[in-house]
Design a protein around this motif. Structure first.
Motif, PDB file in Angstrom:
ATOM      1  N   VAL A 105       0.858  -1.188   0.000  1.00  0.00           N
ATOM      2  CA  VAL A 105       0.000   0.000   0.000  1.00  0.00           C
ATOM      3  C   VAL A 105       0.891   1.234   0.000  1.00  0.00           C
ATOM      4  N   SER A 106       0.550   2.224  -0.835  1.00  0.00           N
ATOM      5  CA  SER A 106       1.311   3.471  -0.873  1.00  0.00           C
ATOM      6  C   SER A 106       0.351   4.655  -0.932  1.00  0.00           C
ATOM      7  N   GLY A 107       0.849   5.820  -0.532  1.00  0.00           N
ATOM      8  CA  GLY A 107       0.059   7.048  -0.586  1.00  0.00           C
ATOM      9  C   GLY A 107      -0.834   7.271   0.608  1.00  0.00           C
ATOM     10  N   ASN A 108      -0.787   6.397   1.589  1.00  0.00           N
ATOM     11  CA  ASN A 108      -1.693   6.497   2.732  1.00  0.00           C
ATOM     12  C   ASN A 108      -1.026   7.185   3.914  1.00  0.00           C
ATOM     13  N   SER A 109      -1.797   8.002   4.629  1.00  0.00           N
ATOM     14  CA  SER A 109      -1.338   8.599   5.881  1.00  0.00           C
ATOM     15  C   SER A 109      -2.466   8.628   6.911  1.00  0.00           C
ATOM     16  N   LEU A 110      -3.693   8.779   6.418  1.00  0.00           N
ATOM     17  CA  LEU A 110      -4.840   8.834   7.317  1.00  0.00           C
ATOM     18  C   LEU A 110      -5.325   7.445   7.721  1.00  0.00           C
ATOM     19  N   TYR A 111      -5.092   6.482   6.865  1.00  0.00           N
ATOM     20  CA  TYR A 111      -5.489   5.097   7.142  1.00  0.00           C
ATOM     21  C   TYR A 111      -4.252   4.205   7.118  1.00  0.00           C
ATOM     22  N   SER A 112      -4.300   3.153   7.917  1.00  0.00           N
ATOM     23  CA  SER A 112      -3.199   2.190   7.912  1.00  0.00           C
ATOM     24  C   SER A 112      -3.299   1.289   6.686  1.00  0.00           C
ATOM     25  N   VAL A 151     -10.431   8.585   1.344  1.00  0.00           N
ATOM     26  CA  VAL A 151      -9.715   8.131   0.148  1.00  0.00           C
ATOM     27  C   VAL A 151     -10.473   8.642  -1.073  1.00  0.00           C
ATOM     28  N   ASP A 152      -9.767   9.380  -1.910  1.00  0.00           N
ATOM     29  CA  ASP A 152     -10.410   9.993  -3.074  1.00  0.00           C
ATOM     30  C   ASP A 152     -10.354   9.088  -4.305  1.00  0.00           C
ATOM     31  N   SER A 153      -9.225   8.414  -4.503  1.00  0.00           N
ATOM     32  CA  SER A 153      -9.099   7.520  -5.654  1.00  0.00           C
ATOM     33  C   SER A 153      -8.111   6.402  -5.330  1.00  0.00           C
ATOM     34  N   VAL A 154      -8.218   5.307  -6.075  1.00  0.00           N
ATOM     35  CA  VAL A 154      -7.381   4.126  -5.840  1.00  0.00           C
ATOM     36  C   VAL A 154      -6.914   3.567  -7.177  1.00  0.00           C
ATOM     37  N   LYS A 155      -5.647   3.195  -7.229  1.00  0.00           N
ATOM     38  CA  LYS A 155      -5.101   2.496  -8.397  1.00  0.00           C
ATOM     39  C   LYS A 155      -4.499   1.189  -7.920  1.00  0.00           C
ATOM     40  N   ILE A 156      -4.962   0.089  -8.472  1.00  0.00           N
ATOM     41  CA  ILE A 156      -4.470  -1.231  -8.085  1.00  0.00           C
ATOM     42  C   ILE A 156      -3.746  -1.854  -9.274  1.00  0.00           C
ATOM     43  N   SER A 157      -2.522  -2.305  -9.040  1.00  0.00           N
ATOM     44  CA  SER A 157      -1.734  -2.900 -10.121  1.00  0.00           C
ATOM     45  C   SER A 157      -1.171  -4.251  -9.685  1.00  0.00           C
ATOM     46  N   ARG A 158      -0.913  -5.102 -10.676  1.00  0.00           N
ATOM     47  CA  ARG A 158      -0.351  -6.433 -10.427  1.00  0.00           C
ATOM     48  C   ARG A 158       1.151  -6.412 -10.675  1.00  0.00           C
TER      49      ARG A 158
END
Length: 256
Positions: A51-58, A93-100
């Motif tokens: 997980v990256s880009g997070n600060s408010l949620y673990s 969370v405003d947007s999410v990008k999930i990659s393999r």
């Protein structure tokens, strides 16, 4: 002397139908597909979720919200659905990008929501993100560094939901979200004090305690913000007045 009967026996009849070859081709294709699915299901198991880009949620909260688990098949994960679950369950969370990542890694990259402005909903004040999402009910003391939004009707609010346009105000809402996005993207949250979309033909906002900005019609908000900032950079620190961007591609400065 060659036996002519052997010649005719060995010669392939060009008119003989080749049913066997045609029947086997779909079968071979099916077996290949089955083999590929088997290999994917056995060998591409998720063992690492980043997980990256997070600060408010673990990271644990974001992974749990996505529904992705270790042991899931890497190729069978529905990335769009998983990202949508995160955005719905975690309002900041405003947007999410999930990659393999082969052979066994999934990366969840989140962009978190920040309060850009606030609106009045009945007797309450609600903070909103750059995408028009309600973040939380707030007190007056929490409004100091975000813009007051006026000129649009907001009848109800719920954490994680988006502002819904009242009848006849869809154009206002669309323009408002464009403005909020530019304020966030350009790092102007602390400088934009009030956004008024009463007139969709010419919304205004107060900037840096010195300028009233008139945007004009909704026809390239990004370009207009760029022109506005360029004009401000050419004025002195003592200048104040109105920056009018409603006339074509130019900025008209009317000093106080």
């Amino acid at each position: 002397m060659p036996n002519t009967n052997d010649y005719y026996r060995k010669r392939e009849d060009p008119y003989k139908p080749r049913f066997k070859r045609k029947v086997n081709r779909p079968l071979r294709f099916f077996l290949v597909i089955v083999a590929i699915i088997f290999v994917m299901s056995v060998f591409f198991k998720i063992t690492k979720i980043e997980v990256s880009g997070n600060s408010l949620y673990s990271a644990e909260e974001i992974i749990a919200a996505s529904g992705i688990e270790e042991g899931d098949n890497l190729f069978f994960v529905n990335r769009i659905a998983a990202g949508s679950r995160v955005v719905v369950k975690l309002p900041y969370v405003d947007s999410v990008k999930i990659s393999r990542g082969l052979p066994n890694r999934v990366t969840i990259e989140v962009t978190e929501s920040n309060a850009v402005g606030y609106v009045s909903v009945g007797d309450e004040l609600w903070s909103v993100s750059s995408s028009g999402k309600f973040l939380s009910s707030i007190d007056q003391k929490d409004t100091e560094h975000i813009a007051a939004i006026s000129g649009i009707t907001v009848s109800d609010a719920e954490v994680g939901e988006y502002i819904k346009a009242a009848d006849g105000e869809s154009d206002k809402l669309s323009y408002l979200v464009d403005i909020l996005y530019q304020v966030q993207a350009r790092g102007l949250v602390s400088k934009v004090e009030e956004i008024d979309v009463s007139s969709v033909e010419c919304p205004t906002f107060e900037y840096d305690g010195r300028f009233t900005v008139k945007l004009g019609a909704n026809d390239n908000t990004e370009y207009k913000f760029g022109k506005m900032l360029s004009a401000v950079s050419q004025l002195s620190a003592d200048d104040s007045g109105t920056l009018d961007l409603s006339s074509g591609n130019k900025v008209v400065f009317n000093p106080n």
